[in-house]
Design a protein around this motif. Structure first.
Motif, mmCIF file in Angstrom:
data_model
loop_
_atom_site.group_PDB
_atom_site.id
_atom_site.type_symbol
_atom_site.label_atom_id
_atom_site.label_comp_id
_atom_site.label_asym_id
_atom_site.label_seq_id
_atom_site.Cartn_x
_atom_site.Cartn_y
_atom_site.Cartn_z
ATOM 1 N N CYS A 252 7.725 41.637 103.781
ATOM 2 C CA CYS A 252 8.630 41.549 105.082
ATOM 3 C C CYS A 252 8.767 42.733 105.831
ATOM 4 N N TRP A 253 9.374 42.472 106.934
ATOM 5 C CA TRP A 253 9.752 43.782 107.939
ATOM 6 C C TRP A 253 11.304 44.127 107.585
ATOM 7 N N THR A 254 11.658 45.337 107.282
ATOM 8 C CA THR A 254 13.180 45.578 107.217
ATOM 9 C C THR A 254 13.737 46.458 108.349
ATOM 10 N N PHE A 255 14.770 46.082 108.943
ATOM 11 C CA PHE A 255 15.250 47.129 109.567
ATOM 12 C C PHE A 255 16.908 47.341 109.322
ATOM 13 N N LEU A 256 17.116 48.588 109.136
ATOM 14 C CA LEU A 256 18.378 49.213 108.493
ATOM 15 C C LEU A 256 19.605 49.456 109.890
ATOM 16 N N LEU A 257 20.407 49.020 110.002
ATOM 17 C CA LEU A 257 21.413 49.255 111.010
ATOM 18 C C LEU A 257 22.739 49.918 110.423
ATOM 19 N N LEU A 258 22.583 51.130 110.305
ATOM 20 C CA LEU A 258 23.701 51.983 109.580
ATOM 21 C C LEU A 258 25.062 52.040 110.301
ATOM 22 N N ASN A 259 26.052 52.103 109.855
ATOM 23 C CA ASN A 259 27.336 52.383 110.373
ATOM 24 C C ASN A 259 27.497 53.977 110.509
ATOM 25 N N PHE A 260 26.752 54.862 110.159
ATOM 26 C CA PHE A 260 26.968 56.116 109.940
ATOM 27 C C PHE A 260 25.846 56.882 110.361
ATOM 28 N N LYS A 261 25.871 58.213 110.865
ATOM 29 C CA LYS A 261 24.657 58.906 111.235
ATOM 30 C C LYS A 261 24.084 59.579 109.902
ATOM 31 N N PHE A 262 22.657 59.137 109.965
ATOM 32 C CA PHE A 262 21.978 59.642 108.753
ATOM 33 C C PHE A 262 20.909 60.580 109.024
ATOM 34 N N GLU A 263 21.097 61.723 108.558
ATOM 35 C CA GLU A 263 20.217 62.918 108.813
ATOM 36 C C GLU A 263 18.704 62.721 108.405
ATOM 37 N N THR A 264 17.864 62.015 109.360
ATOM 38 C CA THR A 264 16.453 61.621 108.890
ATOM 39 C C THR A 264 15.710 61.666 109.972
ATOM 40 N N LYS A 265 14.277 62.109 109.947
ATOM 41 C CA LYS A 265 13.242 61.877 110.912
ATOM 42 C C LYS A 265 12.763 60.646 110.917
ATOM 43 N N LEU A 266 12.999 59.888 110.022
ATOM 44 C CA LEU A 266 12.400 58.419 110.063
ATOM 45 C C LEU A 266 13.028 57.523 110.843
ATOM 46 N N SER A 267 14.352 57.955 111.402
ATOM 47 C CA SER A 267 14.903 56.841 112.431
ATOM 48 C C SER A 267 14.531 56.550 113.672
ATOM 49 N N ILE A 268 14.522 55.286 114.328
ATOM 50 C CA ILE A 268 13.849 55.037 115.418
ATOM 51 C C ILE A 268 14.803 55.847 116.641
ATOM 52 N N ASP A 269 16.198 55.802 116.501
ATOM 53 C CA ASP A 269 17.116 56.332 117.350
ATOM 54 C C ASP A 269 17.482 58.009 117.216
ATOM 55 N N ASN A 270 17.997 58.595 118.156
ATOM 56 C CA ASN A 270 18.254 60.115 117.837
ATOM 57 C C ASN A 270 19.547 60.322 116.989
ATOM 58 N N PRO A 281 4.072 43.961 98.588
ATOM 59 C CA PRO A 281 4.199 44.027 97.282
ATOM 60 C C PRO A 281 3.372 45.015 96.636
ATOM 61 N N GLY A 282 4.084 45.631 95.609
ATOM 62 C CA GLY A 282 3.228 47.125 94.901
ATOM 63 C C GLY A 282 3.208 48.411 95.626
ATOM 64 N N TYR A 283 4.100 48.389 96.805
ATOM 65 C CA TYR A 283 3.995 49.654 97.634
ATOM 66 C C TYR A 283 5.466 49.858 97.947
ATOM 67 N N ILE A 284 5.590 51.504 98.014
ATOM 68 C CA ILE A 284 6.831 51.829 98.642
ATOM 69 C C ILE A 284 7.069 51.496 100.012
ATOM 70 N N PRO A 285 8.240 51.123 100.480
ATOM 71 C CA PRO A 285 8.422 50.837 101.998
ATOM 72 C C PRO A 285 7.971 51.784 102.632
ATOM 73 N N ASP A 286 7.117 51.564 103.699
ATOM 74 C CA ASP A 286 6.465 52.663 104.775
ATOM 75 C C ASP A 286 7.080 52.305 106.281
ATOM 76 N N LEU A 287 6.870 53.333 106.825
ATOM 77 C CA LEU A 287 7.248 53.339 108.327
ATOM 78 C C LEU A 287 6.303 52.327 109.042
ATOM 79 N N ILE A 288 6.842 51.686 109.942
ATOM 80 C CA ILE A 288 5.799 50.750 110.691
ATOM 81 C C ILE A 288 5.022 51.523 111.496
#
Length: 510
Positions: A252-270, A281-288
């Motif tokens: 599947c495709w997963t989208f996380l909508l967090l309630n807090f600011k998460f310090e990561t360079k993986l995010s779509i927004d600033n 299946p069989g893989y660590i979730p990866d960036l799209i």
């Protein structure tokens, strides 16, 4: 995309031998290794490592089996990006083949803007090198002795053509699609905040194509899972325990909508509140990948339109069907979702070469599970190690599964049930939390008169994995690590049950 201009010098050569190359900043150290292999005509058949002396960082190659060789150096994965560690003007070392011992000094000559997505050689001096010739001194003796120089002459055009194969794939969080995704996710979040979702809601979205969405309300915000067909929805969500994306059965495709600011360079927004991942299946979730972005954005925009047109909340046994055509909300319908299992899908017709010969009944809880462990986390393709596990109060069997196909999972699970039964007694019943696993072994259990029921097995399986791979010392080390407390504090994990779950998750992630 920015990049680096590198000058890669062969050390200990009596004559200048170097290549000046432009590389994209999102190249990994492993990819830089492959670049060096191509520009000096090596064959990539030996171990290698990088060493950044200025920062006391050691980067061993992916196949390097080591303890902490340089105790005063930090060891990082060869799949880290160059831009995380390289700086203008710095030098670092590369060593290839610990028999021939080829040593290179690499200088970051400058940071370059607007580079291609693949490496390019600008200038060069010297011939190609020769694999397994004995190192630089024997190489120089060889080429001085009437060697066929046409075999080792550097071909700039041919090499640059080969380097195009080492292209950096742009990810969604780095692309121009970022703002469009953020806008769609903002709309979806606003719609969800107006709903009183208890646990989860499942939506069948009908537009130009049909997609299935699971909206999970979690402590950190919302998790959206998009499945492109109904079977994926069953295996990735309904057959699991509803609470997370299973790394063995979920596509599947997963989208996380967090309630807090998460310090990561993986995010779509600033603000670090939106993260988009691909689950296979069989893989660590990866960036799209950016190339997948346009299609996903259409799905997200249709979902945003559908949620804006309908704010109903369904029960857990119901599904909300929403129709959206040409960007306009059309209609919606709620229906009871009755799951029908297609056992033919799980029937692999596996005939084991052995059978259960010990008919003594084991009257205790016996758990069966399949787990995914990131022991190959240094692997560039994010592939996980998959294991079948059967565990009782007294003992366990853990066996590796080469890939998470139904056929291979079925074979390993049936074999370990037989081996476990013959050694400890036939279980009266097997406990499983994942229904995919039950369906895979259902026919075997029925034929061998072994009962089953759905139950939580995480604690028993985690303890078996920790013992099987000798992770007790690592767990104790983590408990003494002040950074662990910081992680737990960030997620407000204070009570004993949540603490235990967090520690089990850390054990699984090692």
């Amino acid at each position: 995309m920015n990049g680096f201009q590198l000058k890669i010098n062969v050390k200990d050569s009596s004559k200048p031998m170097w290549r000046r190359v432009i590389v994209p900043e999102k190249l990994t150290f492993n990819s830089l290794h492959l670049v060096i292999q191509k520009i000096f005509a090596f064959e990539n058949c030996h171990l290698y490592d990088f060493k950044i002396r200025k920062k006391r960082i050691w980067i061993p190659g992916n196949d390097f089996e080591y303890e902490q060789i340089f105790s005063n150096y930090e060891t990082i994965s060869c799949f880290e990006y160059l831009n995380e560690y390289l700086e203008d003007g710095m030098t670092f070392d590369y060593c290839y083949d610990y028999g021939d011992c080829w040593h290179f000094k690499i200088k970051v000559e400058k940071v370059v803007e607007d580079v291609k997505r693949y490496p390019v050689v600008l200038k060069y001096r010297g011939y190609n090198l020769i694999e397994d010739c004995g190192g630089i001194s024997l190489y120089e003796e060889l080429i001085a002795d009437d060697f066929a120089f046409n075999q080792i002459t550097f071909d700039l055009e041919k090499t640059n053509h080969q380097l195009m194969e080492i292209e950096v794939e742009e990810r969604l969080n780095e692309s121009l699609y970022r703002d469009d995704f953020k806008l769609a996710l903002d709309t979806i979040r606003n719609c969800l905040d107006q709903r009183d979702i208890n646990n989860f809601q499942v939506i069948k979205l009908i537009s130009e194509t049909v997609s299935y969405w699971v909206i999970l309300k979690v402590q950190e915000g919302y998790m959206l899972q998009m499945y492109e067909d109904y079977d994926d929805l069953l295996e990735g969500f309904y057959y699991t325990d509803y609470s997370f994306s299973d790394n063995i059965f979920t596509h599947c495709w997963t989208f996380l909508l967090l309630n807090f600011k998460f310090e990561t360079k993986l995010s779509i927004d600033n603000n670090g509140r939106y993260i988009a991942l691909k689950n296979e299946p069989g893989y660590i979730p990866d960036l799209i990948k950016t190339s997948e972005g346009a299609g996903l954005l259409k799905y997200l925009n249709d979902l945003a339109i559908g949620l804006s047109g309908n704010n109903e909340v369904t029960d857990e046994d119901e599904m909300l069907e929403i129709e959206v055509y040409n960007g306009i909300y059309q209609a919606s319908n709620i229906f009871v979702h009755e799951i029908k299992v297609d056992f033919n899908h799980f029937d692999c017709h596996y005939s084991p070469s052995k059978s259960i010969t010990n008919q003594n009944i084991l009257n205790q809880k016996v758990c069966l599970d399949v787990v995914a462990l990131p022991f190959n986390a240094f692997n560039h393709d994010n592939k996980l190690d998959i294991y079948g596990v059967i565990v009782s109060e007294d003992d366990y069997i853990v066996r590796k599964i080469e890939s998470p196909t139904v056929e291979k999972i079925n074979k390993i699970l049936v074999d370990i049930i037989i081996d476990f039964s013959n050694q400890y007694g036939k279980p009266q019943y097997l406990a499983m939390s994942n229904l995919n696993i039950l369906f895979i072994v259902y026919d075997f259990l029925r034929k061998n008169n072994i009962g089953y029921h759905r139950d939580q097995v995480f604690q028993e399986v985690d303890e078996a994995i920790i013992d099987a791979f000798g992770l007790e010392d690592e767990i104790l080390r983590l408990l003494d690590d002040p950074s662990l407390k910081a992680v737990l504090d960030e997620f407000d994990v204070f009570d004993e049950q949540e603490l235990e779950e967090k520690l089990n998750q850390i054990a699984n992630d090692m």
